[in-house]
Enzyme design. Structure first.
Site, short mmCIF file in Angstrom:
data_model
loop_
_atom_site.label_atom_id
_atom_site.label_comp_id
_atom_site.label_asym_id
_atom_site.label_seq_id
_atom_site.Cartn_x
_atom_site.Cartn_y
_atom_site.Cartn_z
CE LYS A 7 -2.45 24.32 -10.93
NZ LYS A 7 -3.02 24.66 -9.63
NE ARG B 267 -7.30 20.94 -10.19
CZ ARG B 267 -6.80 21.89 -9.42
NH1 ARG B 267 -7.24 23.12 -9.51
NH2 ARG B 267 -5.84 21.61 -8.57
NE ARG C 138 1.45 23.28 -2.64
CZ ARG C 138 0.66 22.94 -3.67
NH1 ARG C 138 0.75 23.59 -4.81
NH2 ARG C 138 -0.16 21.92 -3.54
NE ARG D 141 -2.72 23.17 -1.22
CZ ARG D 141 -3.04 23.21 -2.53
NH1 ARG D 141 -2.65 24.25 -3.26
NH2 ARG D 141 -3.72 22.25 -3.08
NE ARG E 252 -3.24 18.51 -5.02
CZ ARG E 252 -2.73 18.47 -3.79
NH1 ARG E 252 -3.47 18.03 -2.79
NH2 ARG E 252 -1.50 18.88 -3.56
P1 AMP Z 1 -5.44 24.00 -6.08
O1 AMP Z 1 -5.21 25.03 -5.03
O2 AMP Z 1 -5.65 24.60 -7.45
O3 AMP Z 1 -4.39 22.92 -6.07
O4 AMP Z 1 -6.84 23.27 -5.72
C1 AMP Z 1 -7.00 22.58 -4.50
C2 AMP Z 1 -8.21 21.65 -4.58
O5 AMP Z 1 -9.40 22.41 -4.84
C3 AMP Z 1 -8.15 20.60 -5.69
O6 AMP Z 1 -7.40 19.46 -5.33
C4 AMP Z 1 -9.64 20.30 -5.87
O7 AMP Z 1 -10.13 19.48 -4.81
C5 AMP Z 1 -10.28 21.67 -5.70
N1 AMP Z 1 -10.35 22.40 -6.98
C6 AMP Z 1 -9.72 23.58 -7.30
N2 AMP Z 1 -9.98 23.96 -8.55
C7 AMP Z 1 -10.79 23.00 -9.07
C8 AMP Z 1 -11.40 22.82 -10.34
N3 AMP Z 1 -11.21 23.68 -11.35
N4 AMP Z 1 -12.19 21.71 -10.52
C9 AMP Z 1 -12.39 20.83 -9.52
N5 AMP Z 1 -11.83 20.94 -8.30
C10 AMP Z 1 -11.04 22.01 -8.06
#
Ligand code: AMP
Length: 224
Positions: A17, A93, A130, A163, A174
């Site tokens: 995404k 989310r 990744r 990451r 996750r």
């Molecule tokens: P991502 O890069 O979208 O995988 O987000 C990395 C991390 O950021 C997630 O595992 C959460 O800890 C936090 N995070 C990002 N977006 C959200 C969201 N919409 N709600 C809650 N936590 C978020």
């Protein structure tokens, strides 16, 4: 559909995404808003907010809704997103976040939610390969989409790294949270007639082409 685009890219970890959201934002020339990138930047800055966010990110836990909604709602008041639209990546989310977003966007709703579908076996292999730019957040894959120069970001010249939260336990957490909290959004957006589910398998170019043709098809039929 209105000029610009108001889109959400939804999908579990490893569905691509982030990569697709960046590509769509370049294609439609609209801002890309990634809540994950926002939190990673805060963590790098070492601010008090960043130190708090780090605890959630490292564990693979969700940052509390009120914090995330505050961040997104502030970003959506900027004139670029008001006029051009946006591609939301990693938000919402939870159903509560989606309800808050609906209120923030009134009176002009979302155009479309693109749900990238992928099975868990592919997710795990994609996550292992990744990589992400530690400066601008651009996504890479050591197997499918490596940077032109190893370890250096094509976009900004920053360092391309794995990451911090791509550890086995954080990935597992996750995925678990995706099933509990985020998967219900599929029915939620489908009930509102906004959801389109797309196959996330294929090269990044193939998937982008698929998404763009779907968005364009909808734009053309909305324009009548
Ligand atoms: P991502 O890069 O979208 O995988 O987000 C990395 C991390 O950021 C997630 O595992 C959460 O800890 C936090 N995070 C990002 N977006 C959200 C969201 N919409 N709600 C809650 N936590 C978020």
């Amino acid at each position: 559909m209105n000029p610009g685009a108001r889109l959400i890219v939804l999908g579990k970890q490893g569905a691509g995404k982030g990569t697709q959201a960046i590509r769509l934002s370049r294609h439609y020339v609209v801002p890309h808003i990634s809540t994950g990138d926002t939190f990673r930047a805060a963590v790098r800055s070492g601010s008090e907010f960043g130190q708090k966010a780090k605890v959630y990110l490292d564990a693979g836990d969700l940052v509390p809704d009120e914090i995330v909604v505050g961040v997104v709602s502030e970003r959506l008041t900027h004139s670029d997103t008001m006029h051009r639209g946006f591609i939301l990546d990693g938000f919402p989310r939870t159903v509560h976040q989606a309800e808050s977003l609906e209120k923030i966007l009134e009176p002009r709703p979302l155009d479309l939610v693109l749900n990238l579908e992928i099975d868990t076996e592919h997710v795990l292999s994609r996550l292992a390969s990744r990589r992400v730019c530690s400066d601008c957040g651009a996504n890479y894959s050591v197997t499918d989409n490596p940077p032109r120069v190893k370890g250096i970001c094509d976009v900004c010249g920053g360092e391309v790294v794995q990451r911090d939260d791509d550890t086995e336990s954080a990935i597992r957490r996750r995925l678990e949270l995706y099933e509990q909290e985020t998967a219900p959004l599929i029915a939620w957006y489908s009930d509102r007639g906004l959801l389109v589910t797309m196959d996330a398998l294929g090269t990044p170019d193939e998937v982008t082409e698929r998404l763009v043709s779907e968005v364009d098809r909808r734009k053309a039929s909305a324009a009548g």
